[in-house]
Motif scaffolding. Sequence first.
Motif, mmCIF file in Angstrom:
data_model
loop_
_atom_site.group_PDB
_atom_site.id
_atom_site.type_symbol
_atom_site.label_atom_id
_atom_site.label_comp_id
_atom_site.label_asym_id
_atom_site.label_seq_id
_atom_site.Cartn_x
_atom_site.Cartn_y
_atom_site.Cartn_z
ATOM 1 N N GLY A 1 0.807 -1.199 0.000
ATOM 2 C CA GLY A 1 0.000 0.000 0.000
ATOM 3 C C GLY A 1 0.840 1.249 0.000
ATOM 4 O O GLY A 1 2.040 1.211 0.247
ATOM 5 N N THR A 2 0.188 2.350 -0.296
ATOM 6 C CA THR A 2 0.859 3.622 -0.193
ATOM 7 C C THR A 2 0.828 4.049 1.262
ATOM 8 O O THR A 2 0.002 3.580 2.033
ATOM 9 N N PRO A 3 1.726 4.936 1.682
ATOM 10 C CA PRO A 3 1.790 5.281 3.101
ATOM 11 C C PRO A 3 0.521 5.948 3.598
ATOM 12 O O PRO A 3 -0.313 6.409 2.826
ATOM 13 N N ALA A 4 0.433 6.007 4.917
ATOM 14 C CA ALA A 4 -0.737 6.598 5.549
ATOM 15 C C ALA A 4 -0.943 8.028 5.088
ATOM 16 O O ALA A 4 0.006 8.746 4.839
ATOM 17 N N GLU A 5 -2.189 8.381 4.987
ATOM 18 C CA GLU A 5 -2.507 9.762 4.659
ATOM 19 C C GLU A 5 -2.151 10.606 5.880
ATOM 20 O O GLU A 5 -2.554 10.292 6.998
ATOM 21 N N LEU A 6 -1.381 11.632 5.686
ATOM 22 C CA LEU A 6 -0.834 12.357 6.825
ATOM 23 C C LEU A 6 -1.348 13.776 6.887
ATOM 24 O O LEU A 6 -1.654 14.384 5.881
ATOM 25 N N LYS A 7 -1.431 14.244 8.088
ATOM 26 C CA LYS A 7 -1.840 15.617 8.304
ATOM 27 C C LYS A 7 -0.840 16.229 9.280
ATOM 28 O O LYS A 7 -1.091 16.262 10.484
ATOM 29 N N PRO A 8 0.315 16.677 8.829
ATOM 30 C CA PRO A 8 1.331 17.148 9.748
ATOM 31 C C PRO A 8 0.858 18.276 10.643
ATOM 32 O O PRO A 8 1.433 18.527 11.685
ATOM 33 N N LEU B 1 -0.997 1.426 22.598
ATOM 34 C CA LEU B 1 -0.354 2.563 21.951
ATOM 35 C C LEU B 1 -1.419 3.379 21.229
ATOM 36 O O LEU B 1 -2.380 2.820 20.709
ATOM 37 N N ARG B 2 -1.185 4.670 21.190
ATOM 38 C CA ARG B 2 -2.107 5.492 20.392
ATOM 39 C C ARG B 2 -1.651 5.418 18.949
ATOM 40 O O ARG B 2 -0.488 5.658 18.641
ATOM 41 N N ARG B 3 -2.581 5.038 18.094
ATOM 42 C CA ARG B 3 -2.226 4.915 16.677
ATOM 43 C C ARG B 3 -2.684 6.160 15.930
ATOM 44 O O ARG B 3 -3.842 6.553 16.011
ATOM 45 N N ALA B 4 -1.753 6.775 15.231
ATOM 46 C CA ALA B 4 -2.072 8.002 14.506
ATOM 47 C C ALA B 4 -1.848 7.789 13.018
ATOM 48 O O ALA B 4 -0.996 6.993 12.625
ATOM 49 N N PHE B 5 -2.579 8.510 12.219
ATOM 50 C CA PHE B 5 -2.387 8.493 10.766
ATOM 51 C C PHE B 5 -2.366 7.062 10.233
ATOM 52 O O PHE B 5 -1.457 6.666 9.497
ATOM 53 N N GLN B 6 -3.342 6.276 10.635
ATOM 54 C CA GLN B 6 -3.390 4.896 10.168
ATOM 55 C C GLN B 6 -3.947 4.850 8.754
ATOM 56 O O GLN B 6 -4.757 5.698 8.373
ATOM 57 N N SER B 7 -3.553 3.841 8.045
ATOM 58 C CA SER B 7 -4.117 3.654 6.720
ATOM 59 C C SER B 7 -4.175 2.171 6.396
ATOM 60 O O SER B 7 -3.221 1.441 6.664
ATOM 61 N N SER C 1 -0.667 0.549 7.823
ATOM 62 C CA SER C 1 0.447 1.355 8.339
ATOM 63 C C SER C 1 -0.087 2.269 9.432
ATOM 64 O O SER C 1 -1.249 2.681 9.396
ATOM 65 N N ALA C 2 0.762 2.540 10.418
ATOM 66 C CA ALA C 2 0.338 3.403 11.533
ATOM 67 C C ALA C 2 1.563 3.946 12.254
ATOM 68 O O ALA C 2 2.597 3.289 12.327
#
Lengths: 181, 228
Positions: free
Chosen positions: A37-44, B12-18, B114-115
């Motif tokens: 997959g492509t990396p997680a969608e991020l919101k910096p 763990l807190r998981r952020a920006f998971q996909s 991913s996370a």
Amino acid sequence: MSTAAQRFAGEPNPGLAGGPSRFATSFLRPSPPSLEGTPAELKPTDSEFKVSDPAPIKSVVALPAPPRSSPERFDLLQQFVGTVLDVGEETFSARLQDRTDQSRGSEIAEFDLEEVSDFDRDLVQGGAVFYWSIGYRISPSGQRTRVSRIRFRRLPAWSRSDLRDAEQAVEIWGYMLDDSE
Amino acid sequence: MDVSPQQTRRPLRRAFQSAELVLVGNFNPAIIRPSWLARNGLIPDEEADAAEITLLRPEYAGFSIGWATIDVRFDRFAVASTDESQWVTLRDLLVGVFALLDQTPVSAMGFNLSAHCQFAEEEALDPLLSKLSALPAVWKSWIDRPILRQQKVKGARPKGGGTEYTIEVQPSVVVERALFFKAHEHYANESEDVGVVLDILQSEWDGFFEHSIGTFEAVAYDWISEAE
């Protein structure tokens, strides 16, 4: 003395980098399709999580496309899969199974039809399957709101092979009926 | 290695998971349009009308329907979502599409998660990262100040049906006090029968997430325990 975290500063961002530049490699050799997959969608800028300082050294690695920002995030606390048992004028009852803890037995609950989105309202029929998610909706500014969502499962009632099988069955029955006359 | 989540610590807190589901085979991107999904009852009309189009061409379809992004090429079909509550819907969407396009040859399928997993404030992250970055001494003869940037472990998921299961971990440079994890499970499908793939998808999708998230937490806390 630098900390371990600082030692990693300046490394390509695993979420943002998105792997090697496709442009750079595309004319060297065709790459096979990847299942990864492509990396997680991020919101910096998401205020919920403190984001690391930007890398101090500019990278010469090709920049990936800017991440798409979604307007809000949803932190899932609990999710149930429900099967509609009975539909009334203003409510419907359903058997629920906890998807987050499958060791728990099923239970029956009643929901207001108002809880269902307008576009799913026609799907509320006996036997229909839905997902009930409870969690926090987190706005881009970090505002947390506890919400419950119901979404009905949408699967095609008839696949092409189902239709083909049905057509064949009609043909066979047609021949049988013709022969019997 | 014990990969079950350690209940003594808070998760763990998981952020920006996909999560992303990828099929490899022969696809027709010209078919896959938001309107086609709505016409076949796979998404509501409202979501199709509000879809954000990246590009729609005969050779490529890329668009977002709010909770999911869809990316279709001649040889690859991918659906992804960052919303954990919709991961099950992601599976249903794919099952729905290929129940309709049931003659599509599919040679492989991949599950991806991913996370960025964030530690609590009190956890000592430095010893953990030092452990992650430890390298055999031989590298020091050839590279100054070497550090291991990433660990990638390949094998098979216990009780999973995949051909291969991979977990990658590296320090997150996006979220503070966090590790970035990626899990990938590969399913080869020699028969190219999409029905086989859909059966696997329905039976393995939930288990993949449960196991991968458990592994992320177990690996992270195993390092912390050893660092203490």
